[in-house]
Design a protein around this motif. Structure first.
Motif, mmCIF file in Angstrom:
data_model
loop_
_atom_site.group_PDB
_atom_site.id
_atom_site.type_symbol
_atom_site.label_atom_id
_atom_site.label_comp_id
_atom_site.label_asym_id
_atom_site.label_seq_id
_atom_site.Cartn_x
_atom_site.Cartn_y
_atom_site.Cartn_z
ATOM 1 N N UNK A 26 53.941 55.191 29.643
ATOM 2 C CA UNK A 26 52.647 54.930 30.266
ATOM 3 C C UNK A 26 51.854 53.972 29.370
ATOM 4 N N UNK A 27 51.175 53.031 30.015
ATOM 5 C CA UNK A 27 50.269 52.150 29.265
ATOM 6 C C UNK A 27 48.853 52.651 29.472
ATOM 7 N N UNK A 28 48.051 52.651 28.412
ATOM 8 C CA UNK A 28 46.703 53.212 28.570
ATOM 9 C C UNK A 28 45.667 52.391 27.811
ATOM 10 N N UNK A 29 44.573 52.119 28.499
ATOM 11 C CA UNK A 29 43.407 51.547 27.822
ATOM 12 C C UNK A 29 42.473 52.718 27.540
ATOM 13 N N UNK A 30 42.205 52.943 26.261
ATOM 14 C CA UNK A 30 41.332 54.060 25.897
ATOM 15 C C UNK A 30 39.869 53.630 25.995
ATOM 16 N N UNK A 31 39.033 54.617 26.282
ATOM 17 C CA UNK A 31 37.609 54.334 26.460
ATOM 18 C C UNK A 31 37.019 53.620 25.229
ATOM 19 N N UNK A 32 37.439 54.060 24.040
ATOM 20 C CA UNK A 32 36.914 53.408 22.827
ATOM 21 C C UNK A 32 37.932 52.412 22.260
ATOM 22 N N UNK A 33 38.878 52.025 23.064
ATOM 23 C CA UNK A 33 39.909 51.012 22.771
ATOM 24 C C UNK A 33 40.992 51.518 21.819
ATOM 25 N N UNK A 34 40.587 52.243 20.760
ATOM 26 C CA UNK A 34 41.543 52.812 19.798
ATOM 27 C C UNK A 34 42.541 51.790 19.262
ATOM 28 N N UNK A 35 42.058 50.585 18.981
ATOM 29 C CA UNK A 35 42.943 49.611 18.325
ATOM 30 C C UNK A 35 43.148 50.054 16.884
ATOM 31 N N UNK A 36 44.338 49.794 16.355
ATOM 32 C CA UNK A 36 44.600 50.157 14.959
ATOM 33 C C UNK A 36 43.790 49.211 14.065
ATOM 34 N N UNK A 37 42.834 49.733 13.311
ATOM 35 C CA UNK A 37 41.911 48.840 12.599
ATOM 36 C C UNK A 37 42.555 48.012 11.490
ATOM 37 N N UNK A 38 43.693 48.501 10.984
ATOM 38 C CA UNK A 38 44.331 47.817 9.852
ATOM 39 C C UNK A 38 45.332 46.764 10.300
ATOM 40 N N UNK A 39 45.507 46.622 11.611
ATOM 41 C CA UNK A 39 46.435 45.612 12.145
ATOM 42 C C UNK A 39 45.647 44.466 12.757
ATOM 43 N N UNK A 40 46.280 43.313 12.834
ATOM 44 C CA UNK A 40 45.642 42.194 13.521
ATOM 45 C C UNK A 40 45.656 42.473 15.025
ATOM 46 N N UNK A 41 44.868 41.692 15.755
ATOM 47 C CA UNK A 41 44.848 41.828 17.214
ATOM 48 C C UNK A 41 46.256 41.613 17.766
ATOM 49 N N UNK A 42 46.960 40.639 17.201
ATOM 50 C CA UNK A 42 48.313 40.329 17.677
ATOM 51 C C UNK A 42 49.268 41.496 17.431
ATOM 52 N N UNK A 43 49.217 42.062 16.248
ATOM 53 C CA UNK A 43 50.112 43.191 15.952
ATOM 54 C C UNK A 43 49.776 44.409 16.805
ATOM 55 N N UNK A 44 48.503 44.596 17.082
ATOM 56 C CA UNK A 44 48.114 45.667 18.002
ATOM 57 C C UNK A 44 48.744 45.444 19.365
ATOM 58 N N UNK A 45 48.612 44.218 19.841
ATOM 59 C CA UNK A 45 49.117 43.903 21.180
ATOM 60 C C UNK A 45 50.646 43.995 21.242
ATOM 61 N N UNK A 46 51.295 43.671 20.124
ATOM 62 C CA UNK A 46 52.770 43.680 20.111
ATOM 63 C C UNK A 46 53.334 45.082 19.887
ATOM 64 N N UNK A 47 52.487 46.012 19.477
ATOM 65 C CA UNK A 47 52.952 47.350 19.084
ATOM 66 C C UNK A 47 53.807 48.046 20.156
ATOM 67 N N UNK A 48 53.346 48.111 21.425
ATOM 68 C CA UNK A 48 54.160 48.829 22.425
ATOM 69 C C UNK A 48 55.537 48.182 22.632
ATOM 70 N N UNK A 49 55.582 46.869 22.469
ATOM 71 C CA UNK A 49 56.870 46.185 22.641
ATOM 72 C C UNK A 49 57.834 46.555 21.522
ATOM 73 N N UNK A 50 57.324 46.582 20.285
ATOM 74 C CA UNK A 50 58.211 46.940 19.170
ATOM 75 C C UNK A 50 58.661 48.401 19.302
ATOM 76 N N UNK A 51 57.806 49.228 19.887
ATOM 77 C CA UNK A 51 58.193 50.632 20.104
ATOM 78 C C UNK A 51 59.298 50.744 21.158
ATOM 79 N N UNK A 52 59.382 49.726 21.995
ATOM 80 C CA UNK A 52 60.432 49.730 23.021
ATOM 81 C C UNK A 52 61.663 48.970 22.551
ATOM 82 N N UNK A 53 61.689 48.635 21.281
ATOM 83 C CA UNK A 53 62.886 48.034 20.712
ATOM 84 C C UNK A 53 62.920 46.514 20.763
ATOM 85 N N UNK A 54 61.825 45.884 21.204
ATOM 86 C CA UNK A 54 61.798 44.419 21.213
ATOM 87 C C UNK A 54 61.649 43.939 19.766
ATOM 88 N N UNK A 55 62.416 42.921 19.406
ATOM 89 C CA UNK A 55 62.354 42.388 18.033
ATOM 90 C C UNK A 55 60.942 41.870 17.753
#
Lengths: 266, 209
Positions: free
Chosen positions: B77-106
């Motif tokens: 499931x993909x979810x947008x959280x009310x307070x966004x819950x972006x990982x503060x220590x990651x860049x915007x790009x790494x945040x956005x790429x996170x679900x893909x890497x969790x699915x095994x994308x290089x």
């Protein structure tokens, strides 16, 4: 003009100044006693080198051991509700308040070769003797250092908003990945602070070490034990080694100051 | 397909829901305290269902009576959280790429895909910025990208436009709609803004206290 609430009363300032003097005076006294002309010779002396080597090696190993045991413990204390949680926390804090020598005696009761609960078994089955060995030093140091690490990590884990781990879970991150990719980076400041506190405590350990591991030069004699031993026979060496220990600790504090120790508020 | 029939119970809150969402975008409208966010959290697997059954993507994922509970990481499931819950220590790009890497994308491929989508949502310029430094609107757009980029089988959006300014609202709405139409999955949008729901959703469920 500053407001009343921002003014620091004079008696507080005087108290703070006395506190600074109280802390600084022994260091100044130590520096005054160091024989600078013979410092290098004293520090490179075989017994001093051995003591420093053992101290650094054992304190790092003890910190690693404390981390391996302390992180899961801190996690459970911070995140789990279980029967006996208060007891476990009290147990964790015990080595912190226990006189170190008593800690050493307790370690003998657990890991001593002859009468230890586990020590006897280890000796009989595997021929492993922890007392009066480098492992004994590591265990004694880990025993006293563990509470510092657990307290820092538990506080850190409590302060982490679990929403980040929840978000990671929804995105498909499993337990270990969540921990490595999300929890650990968020925990980093507490982890570094805890590791440094534990390491410093391990490096300075005296009572439990001498009781459990002895004071054998080249084998279990750590730098604090060497300082104590040399204080009568070779005071110059004792001050030289003390200076090196102070320098190491100050070096670590200075190295970490911006990132972890009060840097954010300055 | 999302089908929830049962009690959503989080802390003191408890409410009976009966909701079926096919491959469509369903809006959930209602005042504070009606359990909209709790509903999404339950579907995502962050809170267990009090009683009843929940089917997500054709699979029973929560049924307390059967002692069945599928962990959130297995629900796709993909979810947008009310307070966004972006990982503060990651860049915007790494945040956005996170679900893909969790699915095994290089990592590189994930970053490329995420980068393209950040561009579509108008936040490519902040890709290398730490999430903690983003404005509310930028953070929300990155959160939307993060929810959609992994092509999940269901999408939950909790107030996805609350931090978007009026000028770019229309464009972000269109982007969300376009991506959800392309994914052709069950999507639930929670919002206080009726206009957002009217624009995004094929139908709207209205909850009152």
């Amino acid at each position: 003009m500053s407001s009343v609430s921002s003014q620091t009363p004079r008696f507080v300032r005087i108290g703070a100044l006395l506190g600074v003097v109280f802390l600084a005076l022994p260091i100044v006294g130590l520096l005054k006693r160091v024989a600078w002309s013979t410092l290098w010779g004293q520090v490179t002396d075989v017994s001093t080198r051995d003591a420093l080597r053992i101290s650094l090696y054992a304190s790092v190993c003890a910190t690693v051991l404390a981390l391996v045991l302390g992180l899961p413990l801190a996690w459970c204390l911070a995140r789990m509700q279980f029967a006996g949680r208060r007891f476990v926390r009290a147990l964790v804090l015990l080595p912190m308040v226990l006189p170190p020598v008593v800690g050493g005696v307790a370690l003998l009761g657990a890991y001593g070769k002859t009468n230890g609960l586990l020590g006897g078994v280890l000796d009989r089955l595997f021929g492993i003797q922890l007392t009066y060995s480098l492992w004994g030093v590591i265990i004694a140091e880990a025993f006293v250092a563990l509470p510092f690490l657990v307290l820092a990590l538990e506080g850190g884990l409590r302060s982490i908003d679990t929403k980040y781990e929840e978000a990671a879970a929804v995105m498909g991150a499993k337990d270990l990945t969540r921990f490595m990719r999300v929890t650990l980076p968020l925990l980093k400041p507490s982890l570094v602070a805890g590791v440094m506190l534990a390491w410093a405590r391990a490096l300075g350990e005296f009572g439990a070490t001498i009781t459990f591991a002895g004071n054998i030069q080249g084998r279990t004699q750590t730098a604090p034990l060497a300082v104590y031993t040399m204080l009568e026979s070779n005071p110059e060496g004792a001050y030289a080694l003390s200076f090196v220990l102070v320098a190491i600790c100050v070096g670590v504090l200075v190295g970490l100051r911006d990132r972890w120790i009060g840097g954010a508020s300055e | 397909m999302i089908s929830l029939h049962g009690t959503v119970a989080v802390g003191e809150f408890s409410r009976q829901f009966s909701l079926d969402v096919g491959n469509e975008i369903v809006g959930v409208f209602g005042a504070n305290g009606t359990g909209k966010t709790s509903l999404l959290r339950t579907i995502a697997g962050l809170c267990p269902l009090g009683e009843g059954e929940l089917i997500a993507n054709g699979v029973m994922v929560d049924a307390p009576a059967k002692h069945l509970f599928v962990q959130p990481e297995l629900r796709n499931i993909g979810m947008v959280f009310q307070d966004h819950s972006l990982f503060p220590f990651m860049t915007a790009l790494d945040n956005a790429a996170f679900p893909l890497t969790m699915r095994g994308v290089k990592r590189n491929a994930a970053r490329k895909l995420a980068s393209e989508m950040l561009d579509q949502f108008g936040v490519a310029n902040v890709a290398q910025q730490l999430a903690s430094t983003l404005s509310g609107g930028q953070s929300q757009r990155v959160a939307i990208v993060r929810a959609l980029v992994g092509s999940p089988q269901a999408v939950l959006l909790d107030e996805p436009l609350s931090a978007i300014d009026d000028e770019s609202r229309e464009s972000v709405r269109n982007q969300i709609r376009e991506h959800l139409d392309r994914l052709a999955v069950s999507a639930i949008v929670v919002s206080h803004d009726r206009a957002d729901l009217d624009h995004l959703c094929s139908r709207i469920e209205n909850y009152t206290r």
